[in-house]
Design an enzyme around this catalytic site. Sequence first.
Site, PDB file in Angstrom:
ATOM      1  N   HIS A 121       0.884  -1.176   0.000  1.00  0.00           N
ATOM      2  CA  HIS A 121       0.000   0.000   0.000  1.00  0.00           C
ATOM      3  C   HIS A 121       0.928   1.234   0.000  1.00  0.00           C
ATOM      4  O   HIS A 121       2.022   1.192   0.566  1.00  0.00           O
ATOM      5  CB  HIS A 121      -0.813  -0.062   1.303  1.00  0.00           C
ATOM      6  CG  HIS A 121      -1.893   0.947   1.449  1.00  0.00           C
ATOM      7  ND1 HIS A 121      -1.645   2.262   1.765  1.00  0.00           N
ATOM      8  CD2 HIS A 121      -3.243   0.829   1.369  1.00  0.00           C
ATOM      9  CE1 HIS A 121      -2.801   2.908   1.866  1.00  0.00           C
ATOM     10  NE2 HIS A 121      -3.786   2.052   1.629  1.00  0.00           N
ATOM     11  N   ASP A 198       2.992  -4.687   7.943  1.00  0.00           N
ATOM     12  CA  ASP A 198       1.781  -3.888   7.805  1.00  0.00           C
ATOM     13  C   ASP A 198       0.610  -4.866   7.877  1.00  0.00           C
ATOM     14  O   ASP A 198       0.342  -5.601   6.925  1.00  0.00           O
ATOM     15  CB  ASP A 198       1.832  -3.145   6.459  1.00  0.00           C
ATOM     16  CG  ASP A 198       0.502  -2.471   6.114  1.00  0.00           C
ATOM     17  OD1 ASP A 198      -0.488  -2.668   6.852  1.00  0.00           O
ATOM     18  OD2 ASP A 198       0.466  -1.760   5.095  1.00  0.00           O
ATOM     19  N   GLN A 201      -4.621  -5.247   6.585  1.00  0.00           N
ATOM     20  CA  GLN A 201      -5.617  -6.126   5.953  1.00  0.00           C
ATOM     21  C   GLN A 201      -5.699  -7.484   6.624  1.00  0.00           C
ATOM     22  O   GLN A 201      -6.552  -8.293   6.276  1.00  0.00           O
ATOM     23  CB  GLN A 201      -5.289  -6.332   4.467  1.00  0.00           C
ATOM     24  CG  GLN A 201      -5.496  -5.113   3.611  1.00  0.00           C
ATOM     25  CD  GLN A 201      -6.941  -4.662   3.547  1.00  0.00           C
ATOM     26  OE1 GLN A 201      -7.863  -5.465   3.638  1.00  0.00           O
ATOM     27  NE2 GLN A 201      -7.142  -3.372   3.395  1.00  0.00           N
ATOM     28  N   LYS A 224     -10.714  -1.040  10.177  1.00  0.00           N
ATOM     29  CA  LYS A 224     -10.928  -2.160   9.257  1.00  0.00           C
ATOM     30  C   LYS A 224     -11.334  -3.428  10.008  1.00  0.00           C
ATOM     31  O   LYS A 224     -11.566  -4.463   9.410  1.00  0.00           O
ATOM     32  CB  LYS A 224      -9.678  -2.403   8.417  1.00  0.00           C
ATOM     33  CG  LYS A 224      -9.417  -1.263   7.437  1.00  0.00           C
ATOM     34  CD  LYS A 224      -8.150  -1.434   6.629  1.00  0.00           C
ATOM     35  CE  LYS A 224      -7.980  -0.237   5.699  1.00  0.00           C
ATOM     36  NZ  LYS A 224      -6.728  -0.273   4.949  1.00  0.00           N
ATOM     37  N   CYS A 362      -4.624   2.445  -3.740  1.00  0.00           N
ATOM     38  CA  CYS A 362      -3.398   2.937  -3.101  1.00  0.00           C
ATOM     39  C   CYS A 362      -2.235   1.977  -3.332  1.00  0.00           C
ATOM     40  O   CYS A 362      -1.392   1.786  -2.454  1.00  0.00           O
ATOM     41  CB  CYS A 362      -3.575   3.162  -1.602  1.00  0.00           C
ATOM     42  SG  CYS A 362      -4.857   4.324  -1.192  1.00  0.00           S
TER      43      CYS A 362
HETATM   44  C1  PLP Z   1      -5.759   0.559   4.712  1.00  0.00           C
HETATM   45  C2  PLP Z   1      -4.340   0.152   4.618  1.00  0.00           C
HETATM   46  C3  PLP Z   1      -3.319   0.979   5.082  1.00  0.00           C
HETATM   47  C4  PLP Z   1      -3.577   2.359   5.613  1.00  0.00           C
HETATM   48  O1  PLP Z   1      -4.412   2.331   6.711  1.00  0.00           O
HETATM   49  P1  PLP Z   1      -4.990   3.697   7.325  1.00  0.00           P
HETATM   50  O2  PLP Z   1      -6.070   3.230   8.233  1.00  0.00           O
HETATM   51  O3  PLP Z   1      -5.511   4.494   6.149  1.00  0.00           O
HETATM   52  O4  PLP Z   1      -3.865   4.378   8.014  1.00  0.00           O
HETATM   53  C5  PLP Z   1      -2.031   0.517   5.008  1.00  0.00           C
HETATM   54  N1  PLP Z   1      -1.747  -0.693   4.512  1.00  0.00           N
HETATM   55  C6  PLP Z   1      -2.702  -1.527   4.062  1.00  0.00           C
HETATM   56  C7  PLP Z   1      -2.314  -2.868   3.542  1.00  0.00           C
HETATM   57  C8  PLP Z   1      -4.027  -1.123   4.090  1.00  0.00           C
HETATM   58  O5  PLP Z   1      -4.968  -1.932   3.618  1.00  0.00           O
END
Ligand code: PLP
Length: 404
Positions: A121, A198, A201, A224, A362
Amino acid sequence: MLDIQKIRADFPILSQTVNGKPLVYFDNGATSQKPQIVIDAIEKYYQEINANIHRGVHTLSQLATDAYEVSRGKVQHHINAKFAHEVLFTSGTTFGINLVTNGFASILKPGDEVIVSSLEHHSNIVPWQMLCERTGATLKVIPMNEDGELIMEAFEALLSEKTKVVTVNHISNALGIINPIKHIIEKAHAVGAAVLIDGAQAVPHLKPDVQDLDCDFYAFSGHKMCGPTGTGILYGKEEWLNKLPPYQGGGEMIKEVTFEKTTYADLPHKFEAGTPNIAGGIVLGTAIDYLNNIGFDNIQKQEEALLAHATKRLLEIEGLRIYGTGKNKASVVSFNIDGIHPYDIGSIIDKLGIAVRTGHHCAQPIMNFFCIPGTIRASFSFYNTIEEIDAMVEAVKKAQTMLS
Ligand SMILES: *Cc1c(COP(=O)(O)O)cnc(C)c1O
């Protein structure tokens, strides 16, 4: 099996109509919907215990502080962190990643290397690019194959004693591919590099175990995973959090302030400057309880059934291509139809009540890899149904007929 209708009744937003049609919400990868218990908990906080935390000796301040720290403990147990002070409240994944990259600015030197993956992302690419610009370090990228899987031999070839940080997402937001992060962490540690995962997801679908993974940092967002917007967590190993300098300066993060010198507070407060999203932090704990009550085994079973059905039904459509055909996948289907712009499909099916994401998600480098402007992404949650998938497939077919 889960009683999906009973679960759906927990989410007031799901029973509405959009554009005159029953809402089919398949944009869970962008943000999940919130159960009533989460919505109620926000109201209850403001009605009953609203006060600033860690500051007052008065009763309300202590109640708010206790609730905030109880929630930190819930997150600690949920991700199996060794200590509660390794769990930092943030405003989301983006903030957590920037906190880490900012800290590494005082550690990296010209010639050092940072490895990211081609599945990231933007919020796990751009902060590392900014860090490399600041420090003279070099950014390296793990390539992917046509199935959207990272190429492990190429990753291992990138590793050397110059590698200081490796960062990769647990699950790709654009394609749904689940990355072999345990293997990546092991290989990175073998050359002495730190690893940030990260997990944005991943946390809606599974329960990460940060000690078993042995990652150095794990960042995710609350919104999320059925929690409020503006909430998130950065897990960091104690030794790393002690090593990194504070991110923001201000109240709450200090031990002593004079104009000559300021000393910083102990973990986790060193990284929690200013008044945080107190209600959000507390209610993130409520959301985690809600998900654990449903059970991640049950969540995964339902989502696997949705993914299998969606994949099978969508592939019945002529000219439809799915991106991210690797074996290990979360409940995300990213696709296009020959000769039609994803935006046009998205707009037409929205008129039929179906909410999907269209665009680059993104993750422009992934779109460049496949030479496409974007995809249509349907991302499923445990509260979605087989019938909703059938409704989407019929809507996509209708859009295809209208547009070709
Ligand atoms: C949504 C997302 C982000 C960013 O998350 P925010 O809540 O906008 O800070 C980063 N990495 C991944 C894989 C995402 O899906």
